[in-house]
Design a protein around this motif. Structure first.
Motif, PDB file in Angstrom:
ATOM      1  N   GLY A   4      33.319  31.630  48.254  1.00  0.00           N
ATOM      2  CA  GLY A   4      33.919  31.345  46.973  1.00  0.00           C
ATOM      3  C   GLY A   4      33.315  29.951  46.478  1.00  0.00           C
ATOM      4  N   LEU A   5      33.606  29.932  45.123  1.00  0.00           N
ATOM      5  CA  LEU A   5      33.043  28.764  44.531  1.00  0.00           C
ATOM      6  C   LEU A   5      34.084  28.027  43.864  1.00  0.00           C
ATOM      7  CD1 LEU A   5      30.270  27.813  43.067  1.00  0.00           C
ATOM      8  CD2 LEU A   5      30.909  29.192  41.189  1.00  0.00           C
ATOM      9  N   HIS A  25      33.548  23.388  33.537  1.00  0.00           N
ATOM     10  CA  HIS A  25      32.156  23.646  34.117  1.00  0.00           C
ATOM     11  C   HIS A  25      32.074  25.177  34.831  1.00  0.00           C
ATOM     12  CE1 HIS A  25      32.021  19.092  34.240  1.00  0.00           C
ATOM     13  NE2 HIS A  25      30.858  19.468  34.081  1.00  0.00           N
ATOM     14  N   GLU A  26      32.839  25.809  34.203  1.00  0.00           N
ATOM     15  CA  GLU A  26      33.077  27.281  34.735  1.00  0.00           C
ATOM     16  C   GLU A  26      31.880  27.946  34.340  1.00  0.00           C
ATOM     17  OE1 GLU A  26      35.097  25.654  32.893  1.00  0.00           O
ATOM     18  OE2 GLU A  26      37.211  25.662  34.116  1.00  0.00           O
ATOM     19  N   ARG A  84      39.396  24.203  40.462  1.00  0.00           N
ATOM     20  CA  ARG A  84      40.008  25.416  40.940  1.00  0.00           C
ATOM     21  C   ARG A  84      38.834  26.242  41.807  1.00  0.00           C
ATOM     22  NH1 ARG A  84      40.938  28.934  35.261  1.00  0.00           N
ATOM     23  NH2 ARG A  84      38.903  28.614  34.290  1.00  0.00           N
ATOM     24  N   PHE A  85      39.561  27.166  42.555  1.00  0.00           N
ATOM     25  CA  PHE A  85      38.708  28.012  43.475  1.00  0.00           C
ATOM     26  C   PHE A  85      38.885  29.418  43.176  1.00  0.00           C
ATOM     27  CE2 PHE A  85      38.083  30.264  47.476  1.00  0.00           C
ATOM     28  CZ  PHE A  85      36.816  29.725  47.783  1.00  0.00           C
ATOM     29  N   ALA A  86      37.471  30.204  43.114  1.00  0.00           N
ATOM     30  CA  ALA A  86      37.226  31.388  42.779  1.00  0.00           C
ATOM     31  C   ALA A  86      37.119  32.332  44.013  1.00  0.00           C
ATOM     32  CB  ALA A  86      36.697  31.766  41.819  1.00  0.00           C
ATOM     33  N   PHE A  87      37.438  33.229  44.521  1.00  0.00           N
ATOM     34  CA  PHE A  87      36.919  34.025  45.878  1.00  0.00           C
ATOM     35  C   PHE A  87      35.784  34.815  45.417  1.00  0.00           C
ATOM     36  CE2 PHE A  87      41.423  33.276  47.368  1.00  0.00           C
ATOM     37  CZ  PHE A  87      41.197  32.816  48.490  1.00  0.00           C
ATOM     38  N   ILE A 136      42.765  26.569  50.716  1.00  0.00           N
ATOM     39  CA  ILE A 136      41.159  26.001  50.634  1.00  0.00           C
ATOM     40  C   ILE A 136      41.106  24.980  49.785  1.00  0.00           C
ATOM     41  CG2 ILE A 136      38.931  26.995  49.800  1.00  0.00           C
ATOM     42  CD1 ILE A 136      40.039  29.810  50.593  1.00  0.00           C
ATOM     43  N   LEU A 137      41.802  24.845  48.426  1.00  0.00           N
ATOM     44  CA  LEU A 137      41.738  23.725  47.763  1.00  0.00           C
ATOM     45  C   LEU A 137      42.218  22.507  48.520  1.00  0.00           C
ATOM     46  CD1 LEU A 137      43.109  25.339  44.378  1.00  0.00           C
ATOM     47  CD2 LEU A 137      41.176  24.152  44.724  1.00  0.00           C
ATOM     48  N   THR A 138      43.169  22.464  49.295  1.00  0.00           N
ATOM     49  CA  THR A 138      43.525  21.310  50.144  1.00  0.00           C
ATOM     50  C   THR A 138      42.464  20.883  51.014  1.00  0.00           C
ATOM     51  OG1 THR A 138      45.923  22.124  49.890  1.00  0.00           O
ATOM     52  CG2 THR A 138      45.266  20.566  51.683  1.00  0.00           C
ATOM     53  N   ALA A 139      41.906  22.069  51.587  1.00  0.00           N
ATOM     54  CA  ALA A 139      40.645  21.719  52.728  1.00  0.00           C
ATOM     55  C   ALA A 139      39.423  21.012  51.856  1.00  0.00           C
ATOM     56  CB  ALA A 139      40.253  22.754  53.281  1.00  0.00           C
TER      57      ALA A 139
END
Length: 370
Positions: free
Chosen positions: A204-205, A211-212, A62-65, A52-55
């Motif tokens: 996800g976000l 900026h968390e 970073r990515f959180a589900f 998902i990060l690649t896309a």
């Protein structure tokens, strides 16, 4: 059944379903367990996250589900406000209910909300945005591709205004992910799997480092300590595979949608008016109206074709679309509008057939009313 409701949800790609299957059958372990099976599940979740990060293709994030984009948007807005001393939110009048309803809830708790107007094309008024986004603003929230009319907003320009004022930029990229380039200036990006041929129940976000948002959910501290709750490896794997395929097929999907747009416009012929900009638009969304049409009756009369009147989340309310009203349509005009959504698994022949039936029944309806 001819399916033309891609903005409501997309068909699950067979490769996605195949990738998910083992994780609901024999590979059912909790990814937060220290067992061998648990570690295997955790590895699958992390591989999905990487895909998902690649896309997404943005740096320093970073990515959180989450359970979906609605949760991601609520978390982004409320969590950002909780870590800020500022009490102003700037958004756009045509945003999804997940943003507008969250803003309304916050407004009732003393926050200031500015809803920027749009022009007849559905594009935000940047002069109004420049005036509204000031040092009191905590967050600016804008949808990249509108879910009802497909218009692409200038999110990077809004991000420049937000950053100049020291505010955070949130992008609802649910309809844009896998279809158009994501804005480099976004600090938070909300995504949903089922809009890119993945499963429902997961989104996800994407979060730029620094900026968390403060957590909405508390518990086990999963997802970088930001979003508690046991993840479903099955859903995560499905989202990751959908993102991988979207990246791999980006060029082919884009060309296919462009061709389908031309097929639909040509087949429908005269008498139909496109709602929103034709140029600044994702063309897998064709929202159009016809004078005197009873769109709700048209949907009922064509039960073998799946299409909609607008947002699936607001269907059944009986109210005209807030998006169509925002671009200046009267209630009568808004009630004469339909949305056709198509994409990867839509065939040209079936789209032509559907458009012929839609046009024929719409003309018959007008003749009977005359």
């Amino acid at each position: 059944m001819i399916y033309l409701d891609y903005q409501a949800t997309t068909p699950v790609d067979p490769a996605v379903a195949l990738a998910m299957r083992p994780w609901i059958e024999e590979k059912f372990a909790n990814p937060h367990s220290p067992s061998t099976w648990g570690r295997e599940a955790a590895a699958a979740v992390e591989l999905a996250r990487d895909r998902i990060l690649t896309a997404v293709g943005l740096d320093e994030g970073r990515f959180a589900f989450t359970s979906g984009a609605t949760e991601a948007l609520n978390w982004a807005i409320r969590g950002t406000l909780e870590r800020s001393e500022r009490r102003k939110i700037v958004t756009i009048a045509t945003e999804h209910a997940a943003v507008l309803d969250t803003c309304e809830w916050l407004e009732g708790r003393g926050y200031q909300v500015v809803r920027l107007p749009v022009d007849r094309d559905g594009l935000v008024d940047l002069d109004e945005a420049t005036l509204a986004i000031d040092p009191r603003t905590a967050i600016v929230a804008a949808m990249l591709v509108n879910n009802e009319i497909g218009v692409i907003q200038p999110v990077d320009t809004l991000a420049e205004l937000a950053h100049r004022a020291g505010a955070v930029m949130l992008c609802d990229a649910v309809q844009g992910f896998g279809r158009v380039a994501l804005p480099d200036g976004a600090d938070l990006v909300a995504l949903s799997a089922h809009k890119v041929h993945g499963p429902k129940g997961i989104g996800g976000l994407w979060i730029r480092r620094g900026h968390e948002p403060r957590p909405l959910l508390h518990g086990g501290g999963q997802e970088h300590g930001l979003r508690s709750g046991t993840q479903s490896p099955m859903l995560c794997v499905g989202f990751g595979e959908a993102a991988r395929i979207a990246t791999e097929r980006a060029g082919a999907d884009h060309a296919h949608v462009e061709r389908l747009w031309q097929v639909a416009r040509t087949t429908l012929g005269e008498g139909w008016t496109v709602n929103g900009s034709v140029e600044a638009r994702y063309r897998g969304n064709l929202n159009l109206r016809r004078d005197g049409l009873d769109a709700a009756r048209l949907v009922a009369d064509l039960r073998n074709i799946a299409f909609s009147l607008g947002s699936a989340c607001a269907s059944g309310s009986g109210r005209p679309s807030h998006v169509l009203r925002a671009i200046g349509l009267a209630d009568r005009e808004a009630r004469s509008a339909i949305r056709l959504g198509f994409g990867r698994f839509t065939g040209e022949a079936e789209l032509q057939s559907a458009c012929r039936h839609i046009d024929r029944v719409a003309r018959e309806q007008q003749e009977w009313a005359a």
